[in-house]
Structure formats: C-alpha cells, structure tokens
Design an enzyme around this catalytic site. Structure first.
Site, PDB file in Angstrom:
ATOM      1  N   GLY A 126      38.228  -5.928 -61.751  1.00 55.60           N
ATOM      2  CA  GLY A 126      38.598  -7.249 -61.226  1.00 55.60           C
ATOM      3  C   GLY A 126      39.672  -7.925 -62.067  1.00 55.60           C
ATOM      4  CE1 TYR A 143      29.408 -15.971 -57.806  1.00 52.61           C
ATOM      5  CE2 TYR A 143      28.365 -18.039 -58.407  1.00 52.61           C
ATOM      6  CZ  TYR A 143      29.251 -17.026 -58.686  1.00 52.61           C
ATOM      7  OH  TYR A 143      29.982 -17.069 -59.851  1.00 52.61           O
TER       8      TYR A 143
HETATM    9  N1  SER Z   1      33.024 -21.247 -60.245  1.00 52.39           N
HETATM   10  C1  SER Z   1      31.995 -20.517 -59.594  1.00 52.39           C
HETATM   11  C2  SER Z   1      31.893 -20.904 -58.161  1.00 52.39           C
HETATM   12  O1  SER Z   1      32.163 -22.042 -57.860  1.00 52.39           O
HETATM   13  C3  SER Z   1      30.686 -20.766 -60.249  1.00 52.39           C
HETATM   14  O2  SER Z   1      30.310 -19.692 -60.975  1.00 52.39           O
HETATM   15  O3  SER Z   1      31.534 -20.099 -57.364  1.00 52.39           O
END
Ligand code: SER
Length: 324
Positions: free
Chosen positions: A8, A142
């Site tokens: 990445g 996530y």
């Molecule tokens: N910056 C990330 C997000 O907003 C948080 O880990 O998904």
C-alpha cells in the site's frame, strides 16, 4: 529493520513512510509495493517498486523472498467510509491481506507492522480518555476488520512468535497524499478549501470531537515503535496514540488565526457522521508513552501553520499574508 517490504505504498501513509524509510535505511533497502502503478510518482521513481495485490499470498511471499527482506510493513486496506459502502470488499481486502501478510512474516521470520485505528472502538467504549485496554465493539465493517486484525496480530505473536507490532492511529492529516475515503478526511479537505476558496462546508457536525495527528508524527511513531526493544513492550500491538483532539469549530478557529476571512458552514453527511459518533473523543496514550516513549511534536496550531505553508506551495496558491 534492515530491508523492508511495504504494501500500500501509494496510500496516505505509505507514500510518506516509504520516502522517510529510504532516507534512513537506504533507497534499495525499502521495497515499495502497491496494487497500481501511477505516472510521475516519487515513491515509484525513487527506488525499488513492484506491483502487488495483497490478497495474493504467493505473490507476496515471492517478493519477500526475492528481496530477502527482514521486515514487512502492511498498510494496504480500505478506510472507514469506503468500507461502509463496500463491506464485503473491505472484509476480503483488510482481513485477507492481513492474514497473508502475517503468514509471510511467519514463514520468513519477519518483523511486522500494521496499523489499527480509532475505528476499532465502538459506541460502548468510554469516549473520553479511552483506555488502552477497554471494550471494543465497533459498529462499522472497518472497525470489525481492525479489531479482528488486532486479535490476529496477538495470535501470531503468541502462537508463532511473529514480532507483530502496531498502533491505533487517529485521523491522519497530511499535505502530500489525500486519504482514501475515511471519516476524518474533513480535517484534510478543510485546509485545501481554506486556501482555494476561503470557505469550507464540513461533512462532520459541530461538536464532534475526534483524535488526530499530523503525518510527520505518525511516521516517526511507526519508526520508533519498530526500533523499540521487544522486552520493553508489554502490549507490542495496537497501542493507542494521538496528538490532539478537536471538533470542526476548533480546526476552523485555528485556520482563522492565519486566514482571518475563512468561513465554515455545515453540510453533514449522515453516513460519515454516524461513524464519527461511534468513535472516541480522545484516547489515553500512556501505554505508548511508557513502553516506547511516544511523543508527538505537532499540536493543532503548529500543524495548521505547516499545512498552510506546504499546501500553498503544492497548489501554487499565494501564501496567506500572516505567514509571509
Ligand atoms: N482515518 C481513518 C478513517 O477515517 C480512521 O482510521 O477511516
């Protein structure tokens, strides 16, 4: 760390981490990989670069063997807002990529780093001064992949002795590469719009506090943690870290110190607001401070100043008078 493979490398963290590691460890000792190739890119042009789809375990193993690396830094993942739109892809990429990377680290005895996030917490987590070890029941895909990832790193450490380390990053702010679809992205966009149009419509609502950090501190944190002596690390993985906590009004006020005519209003995105509401307001990072001397340098105003100076140069826009 002597020879490092990064996945990445074209993302928000990877693009800056690769360049910094090349400065410290030598250009040819940092092998950058990504699923895509782009033109005119300093990461691709400055040293070894290979195409790699992290869901392809064999390809990752072959590259790690080819370059005889001793460290694997696994960054390839979808961020929160995109993951909420494509949950199955997020699971396949975030978990599939991570388990492949941990397998490669196990097979070749590599030191390992992967980031977790404030997204690993959920609405039941104490929101203020969120402890290092606490309830984690995230309500986003996530977050599900981040908690599972933390557990997987613990498992590979305990079961196979893989030296798997990581931090829970807050929102990361940088001027070089845009984040790829996160909830904290408003705190990056606001600087672009402040310089371009002197106004910004925030998709995160007033009063919503989230942890944040300026990219130079994030890069130094990764390097410091990776160079720390293992016996000193009680947690070794998923350390809470943060440099500041603010809501949209506070970052707007910081910008107004340098661009007095800056105006902000709100156009709240319910999907991203829901994610933000499920995350902590401010993390307790005492474990990182005690175990590997985590010490960020940028507060909000220092970051704002640096962002405005560097972004005005990048966008070829006039520097605000207050900064001349
Ligand atoms: N910056 C990330 C997000 O907003 C948080 O880990 O998904």
């Amino acid at each position: 760390m002597k020879k490092i493979l990064i996945t990445g490398c074209l993302g928000q963290i990877g693009s800056e981490l690769t360049m910094r590691l090349r400065e410290i460890y030598g250009t040819n000792n940092v092998i950058a990989t990504d699923i895509r190739r782009v033109e005119d890119n300093e990461v691709i042009e400055s040293g070894p670069f290979e195409l790699l789809d992290v869901t392809d375990h064999k390809a990752m193993l072959e590259l790690a063997k080819k370059y005889e690396v001793d460290t694997l830094i696994h960054l390839a993942a979808l961020l929160s807002a995109v993951a909420e739109q494509k949950p199955k892809l997020a699971w396949d990429l975030n978990m599939g990529g991570l388990v492949n990377a941990l397998e490669v680290a196990r097979e070749l005895n590599l030191k390992f780093f992967t980031p977790s996030s404030i997204g690993s917490f959920g609405p039941g987590t104490p929101a203020k001064n969120t402890p290092q070890d606490t309830l984690q029941r995230p309500t986003t895909m996530y977050g599900v992949t981040k908690v599972a990832g933390e557990l997987l790193c613990d498992y590979y450490f305990e079961k196979f002795g893989v030296d798997a380390r990581g931090v829970r990053f807050p929102g990361l702010i940088s001027y070089k590469t845009l984040p790829g679809g996160g909830t904290t992205d408003y705190a990056v966009e606001i600087y672009y719009e402040a310089l371009k149009n002197k106004k910004y419509s925030s998709f995160i609502d007033k009063g919503t506090h989230m942890d944040m950090m300026y990219m130079p501190d994030a890069i130094e944190a990764i390097i410091k943690l990776m160079e720390a002596d293992l016996p000193k690390l009680k947690h070794h993985n998923a350390f809470n870290i943060t440099a500041m906590s603010f809501d949209p009004e506070e970052i707007a006020d910081s910008i107004k110190k340098y661009i007095p005519e800056f105006k902000m209003d709100y156009n709240v995105d319910p999907a991203r607001q829901k994610i933000a509401d499920s995350w902590p307001d401010s993390l307790d990072c005492s474990a990182a401070e005690e175990e590997w001397d985590f010490s960020p340098k940028y507060n909000l105003d220092r970051m704002t100043k640096d962002m405005l100076i560097n972004l005005s140069e990048k966008l070829e826009l006039p520097l605000p008078n207050t900064l001349k």
